[in-house]
Write a protein that holds these residues in place. Structure first.
Motif, PDB file in Angstrom:
ATOM      1  N   GLN A   6       0.845  -1.179   0.000  1.00 38.68           N
ATOM      2  CA  GLN A   6       0.000   0.000   0.000  1.00 38.68           C
ATOM      3  C   GLN A   6       0.884   1.233   0.000  1.00 38.68           C
ATOM      4  O   GLN A   6       1.924   1.249   0.657  1.00 38.68           O
ATOM      5  N   VAL A  70      -4.564   0.511  -3.112  1.00 35.77           N
ATOM      6  CA  VAL A  70      -4.392  -0.945  -2.994  1.00 35.77           C
ATOM      7  C   VAL A  70      -4.630  -1.586  -4.357  1.00 35.77           C
ATOM      8  O   VAL A  70      -5.613  -1.298  -5.024  1.00 35.77           O
ATOM      9  N   ALA A  79      -6.269  -4.137   2.931  1.00 33.18           N
ATOM     10  CA  ALA A  79      -6.230  -2.683   2.838  1.00 33.18           C
ATOM     11  C   ALA A  79      -6.728  -2.061   4.130  1.00 33.18           C
ATOM     12  O   ALA A  79      -7.577  -2.620   4.817  1.00 33.18           O
TER      13      ALA A  79
END
Length: 124
Positions: A6, A70, A79
């Motif tokens: 991420q 993501v 996420a």
């Protein structure tokens, strides 16, 4: 981007003193979602995806916002989902969704998520 990676750029999204709550959730495979996008929860699987008001699987209702981008394009991915906060409505990324600020505010009524404009504090 790796499906488990991420990314985040630091700038203000949360405003005010309201408590920020984030939880790690599973994003459905086939999704490539930017940071600050509205997401909904699929009723049958419990997985999350980009919220689409035309969907009929539970994800049509906005229930959170992605904290980071993501990439779940190849497989389900984890996420960070913002589930409680007061957020700058002008910072929400609406690309790829048919939501508007008004439809999101309607979905979020009665939840601990609030969308608001950032007020000019300069006194000008």
């Amino acid at each position: 981007m790796d499906s488990q990676h991420q990314s985040y750029t630091e700038d203000s999204f949360e405003i005010g003193e309201y408590p920020l709550v984030e939880e790690i959730e599973t994003i459905l495979s086939g999704q490539d979602i930017a940071a600050r996008q509205p997401v909904g929860k699929i009723t049958a699987s419990g997985k999350w995806k980009l919220s689409d008001p035309a969907a009929e699987d539970g994800s049509e209702v906005v229930r959170g916002f992605t904290r980071f981008a993501v990439d779940a394009s190849g497989a389900d991915a984890q996420a960070s989902i913002i589930k409680s906060a007061r957020l700058d409505q002008s910072a929400i990324v609406l690309t790829g969704t048919d939501h508007t600020i008004a439809t999101m505010k309607a979905d979020l009524e009665g939840t601990p998520l609030f969308l608001a404009p950032v007020l000019d504090q300069s006194g000008a």
